[in-house]
Design an enzyme around this catalytic site. Structure first.
Site, short mmCIF file in Angstrom:
data_model
loop_
_atom_site.label_atom_id
_atom_site.label_comp_id
_atom_site.label_asym_id
_atom_site.label_seq_id
_atom_site.Cartn_x
_atom_site.Cartn_y
_atom_site.Cartn_z
N ALA A 112 -21.81 50.48 71.54
CA ALA A 112 -22.09 51.33 72.70
C ALA A 112 -20.88 52.19 73.05
CB ALA A 112 -22.50 50.46 73.89
N GLY A 154 -22.88 39.62 71.86
CA GLY A 154 -24.13 40.03 71.23
C GLY A 154 -24.89 41.13 71.94
N SER A 170 -21.47 45.77 72.63
CA SER A 170 -20.48 46.54 73.39
C SER A 170 -19.69 47.50 72.48
CB SER A 170 -19.54 45.62 74.18
OG SER A 170 -18.49 45.18 73.38
N ASP A 173 -27.22 47.45 65.29
CA ASP A 173 -26.63 47.78 66.60
C ASP A 173 -26.49 49.29 66.79
OD1 ASP A 173 -26.37 45.05 66.85
OD2 ASP A 173 -24.33 45.12 67.63
O1 PMV Z 1 -23.24 41.80 67.02
P1 PMV Z 1 -24.37 40.91 67.40
O2 PMV Z 1 -23.96 39.64 68.03
O3 PMV Z 1 -25.48 41.62 68.08
O4 PMV Z 1 -25.02 40.39 66.02
C1 PMV Z 1 -25.47 41.30 65.08
C2 PMV Z 1 -26.67 40.75 64.39
C3 PMV Z 1 -26.44 40.10 63.06
O5 PMV Z 1 -27.70 40.15 62.42
C4 PMV Z 1 -26.00 38.68 63.20
C5 PMV Z 1 -25.41 40.85 62.22
C6 PMV Z 1 -25.85 42.24 61.77
O6 PMV Z 1 -24.99 42.99 61.32
O7 PMV Z 1 -27.04 42.56 61.82
#
Ligand code: PMV
Length: 311
Positions: A109, A103, A106, A150
């Site tokens: 990034a 989470g 990685s 992300d």
């Molecule tokens: O990849 P992670 O573990 O940071 O999870 C992403 C966050 C979620 O909301 C669960 C999925 C998403 O695509 O936003």
């Protein structure tokens, strides 16, 4: 000879994971204590482009990479976007101190560092939105249906208030927030947790949609608290968000244990961060209580902790 280099941070989701997939807002921040680095060096004439990832013991030529290899996808896409028809003779080395599958972003990034380094190799400083868009395409391989949070927080490297498909909103952090990030040590693949929740929600939308809406409301409330320096308000939002994450079935025994241990050790609030079922949790502390809270989390079974500030 080193031709170019780029660095990208890890990230934590502060509020709104999962609900963000269903259109609700979420808040995320970069974590510069863990990072991915990409270095591009000259390679012998006619050698083509080689990708090396020494951390995981991999070294392969771009032309031999399978079509769904995320690093190769990032490289191919960037070369195409930069109008480079045939791969130049280059050695592209990727290293990362961001633990995988817990989470901290990685995958996003590493892609960001690769895209930025290739841009620099071509003499271009690619704008964050462009980098974010290209990383998003690679993220689809890892995650299936990523919300885009992300790639956005990592490409922009600043705290964001994020809504799927909408222009990025920067967060004005009034008072720096100190977080302890603690790893349960349990690997968890985002696509599995997201897929499981999607199946449950499809079967019973009326059971899940109000919780997603409530989580979105908490993210809005948290933004207000973060932007006015209301630390108690931020902590309150964390506790409420964690209760709902448990309710929708994405927490775990290990995460719950660390959340409780953090709060007992004096954390103001704590919650899981990211997809859940494993991976990391975050605890909000003060600069003075951060160390004791980190120690309590290690004693409660955390595999590692990182103390970070969101500013
Ligand atoms: O990849 P992670 O573990 O940071 O999870 C992403 C966050 C979620 O909301 C669960 C999925 C998403 O695509 O936003």
């Amino acid at each position: 000879m080193l031709l170019s280099r780029a660095v990208a941070p890890g990230k934590i989701i502060l509020f709104g994971e999962h609900a963000v997939v269903y259109g609700q807002p979420a808040i995320a921040a970069p974590v510069t204590q863990a990072q991915a680095v990409c270095e591009i060096e000259t390679a012998p004439h006619l050698d083509g482009l080689t990708i090396a990832a020494p951390d995981i013991g991999r070294r392969y030529r771009l032309e031999e990479a399978p079509p769904d290899d995320p690093l190769a996808v990032a490289v191919r896409r960037t070369l195409a976007e930069l109008n480079i028809a045939s791969p130049p003779d280059l050695l592209l080395t990727v290293r990362s101190t961001i633990p995988v599958a817990c989470g901290l972003g990685s995958g996003a990034a590493v892609s960001t560092a690769v895209i930025l380094a290739l841009g620099r190799y071509c003499g271009r400083e690619l704008p964050p939105q462009t980098v974010s868009d290209w990383v998003f395409e690679v993220e689809k391989i890892h995650h299936g249906t990523p919300s885009g949070i992300d790639n956005t927080v990592i490409a922009f490297t600043q705290p964001i208030f994020f809504r799927k498909g909408q222009a990025i909103e920067r967060l004005n952090v009034h008072t720096p927030l100190t977080f302890i990030i603690a790893d349960t040590g349990v690997k968890s693949a985002t696509y599995k947790v997201v897929g499981d929740l999607r199946a449950r929600r499809q079967a019973e939308p009326a059971r899940y949609d109000p919780d997603f809406e409530a989580i979105g409301g908490i993210a809005r409330q948290a933004r207000q608290a973060i932007e006015t320096g209301d630390i108690a308000g931020v902590a309150d939002c964390m506790r409420k968000n964690q209760r709902l994450l448990r309710k929708i079935g994405v927490s775990s025994m290990e995460l719950d244990r660390l959340v409780t241990a953090g709060e007992q050790a004096g954390a103001l609030g704590a919650k899981l961060s990211g997809a859940g079922w494993g991976g990391n949790m975050i605890a909000l502390a003060t600069p003075e209580t951060a160390q004791p809270v980190a120690e309590a989390l290690l004693n409660a079974g955390a595999a590692r902790t990182i103390i970070t500030q969101v500013t």
